[in-house]
Design a protein around this motif. Structure first.
Motif, mmCIF file in Angstrom:
data_model
loop_
_atom_site.group_PDB
_atom_site.id
_atom_site.type_symbol
_atom_site.label_atom_id
_atom_site.label_comp_id
_atom_site.label_asym_id
_atom_site.label_seq_id
_atom_site.Cartn_x
_atom_site.Cartn_y
_atom_site.Cartn_z
ATOM 1 N N ASP A 89 34.964 -9.556 13.971
ATOM 2 C CA ASP A 89 34.146 -8.477 14.615
ATOM 3 C C ASP A 89 32.838 -8.505 13.804
ATOM 4 O O ASP A 89 32.565 -8.893 12.699
ATOM 5 C CB ASP A 89 34.606 -6.891 14.021
ATOM 6 C CG ASP A 89 33.941 -5.617 14.861
ATOM 7 O OD1 ASP A 89 34.647 -5.125 15.552
ATOM 8 O OD2 ASP A 89 32.744 -5.538 14.713
ATOM 9 N N ASN B 168 40.971 1.255 20.947
ATOM 10 C CA ASN B 168 40.130 2.540 21.488
ATOM 11 C C ASN B 168 39.991 2.473 22.908
ATOM 12 O O ASN B 168 39.645 1.660 23.441
ATOM 13 C CB ASN B 168 38.683 2.627 20.740
ATOM 14 C CG ASN B 168 38.722 2.671 19.291
ATOM 15 O OD1 ASN B 168 39.581 3.175 18.725
ATOM 16 N ND2 ASN B 168 37.742 1.934 18.644
ATOM 17 N N GLU C 133 33.693 1.693 22.927
ATOM 18 C CA GLU C 133 32.328 1.200 23.034
ATOM 19 C C GLU C 133 32.146 0.315 24.206
ATOM 20 O O GLU C 133 31.195 0.304 24.887
ATOM 21 C CB GLU C 133 31.597 0.923 21.870
ATOM 22 C CG GLU C 133 31.389 2.151 20.860
ATOM 23 C CD GLU C 133 31.094 1.772 19.672
ATOM 24 O OE1 GLU C 133 30.720 0.730 19.242
ATOM 25 O OE2 GLU C 133 30.945 2.841 18.539
ATOM 26 N N HIS D 167 40.213 -4.468 23.980
ATOM 27 C CA HIS D 167 40.089 -5.442 22.526
ATOM 28 C C HIS D 167 41.152 -4.420 21.672
ATOM 29 O O HIS D 167 40.821 -3.408 21.764
ATOM 30 C CB HIS D 167 38.715 -5.800 22.211
ATOM 31 C CG HIS D 167 37.904 -4.505 21.983
ATOM 32 N ND1 HIS D 167 37.318 -3.779 23.064
ATOM 33 C CD2 HIS D 167 37.605 -3.618 20.974
ATOM 34 C CE1 HIS D 167 36.583 -2.859 22.842
ATOM 35 N NE2 HIS D 167 36.697 -2.600 21.408
ATOM 36 N N HIS E 86 41.550 -3.895 17.482
ATOM 37 C CA HIS E 86 41.127 -4.114 16.262
ATOM 38 C C HIS E 86 42.427 -4.642 15.234
ATOM 39 O O HIS E 86 43.290 -3.762 15.207
ATOM 40 C CB HIS E 86 40.200 -3.020 15.716
ATOM 41 C CG HIS E 86 39.152 -2.579 16.401
ATOM 42 N ND1 HIS E 86 37.907 -2.953 16.187
ATOM 43 C CD2 HIS E 86 39.102 -1.925 17.716
ATOM 44 C CE1 HIS E 86 37.030 -2.325 16.935
ATOM 45 N NE2 HIS E 86 37.666 -2.023 17.732
#
Ligand code: 5GP
Length: 120
Positions: free
Chosen positions: A33, A91, A99, A104, A106
């Motif tokens: 990231d 998310n 966002e 994806h 994390h």
């Protein structure tokens, strides 16, 4: 919502924007990231055009789903997180705070992580 081919991760997947790659196979790409929230903060994503986990679980092939889950554990092992522990977060949508509209996950670790959820 239609998949947005101009999102930043689509550009990374096409090689238009660089990334610090840690893993790649036929179905999965993983990279660090750009703004890490933990000593290890890796983004793991399918190469296919899926906007979030809901989209992926409905449309992805069994092979793609297996590849994504196998990749987590491979990357966790590669970074020594299988012993110390880690957290996986995806998310999804507005309330999930997503966002970038390409699925994806994390992968976070390397320290004791704080509270799992902070609303607001
Ligand atoms: P989201 O909120 O969508 O779950 O997380 C998006 C993540 O992508 C954020 O943690 C953010 O730091 C990361 N990110 C955004 N743009 C880039 C980029 O260009 N390169 C990399 N490596 N990470 C990015």
């Amino acid at each position: 919502m239609v998949y947005d081919t101009h999102n930043i991760f689509a550009k990374i997947l096409r090689g238009e924007i660089p990334c610090k790659k840690v893993y790649e196979d036929n179905h999965v790409l993983a990279f660090h990231d750009i703004a890490p929230k933990a000593p290890v903060h890796i983004l793991v994503l399918p190469k296919g055009p899926y906007k979030d986990m809901d989209d992926f679980t409905k449309r992805a092939s069994a092979e793609e789903i297996t590849a994504l889950f196998r990749a987590f554990s491979q990357i966790a092992c590669d970074h020594g997180l299988d012993q110390s522990g880690y957290r996986l977060i995806s998310n999804c949508g507005i309330n999930g705070g997503q966002e970038v509209p390409h699925l994806h996950l994390h992968l976070l670790g390397g320290t004791r992580l704080g509270r799992m959820v902070q609303a607001g």
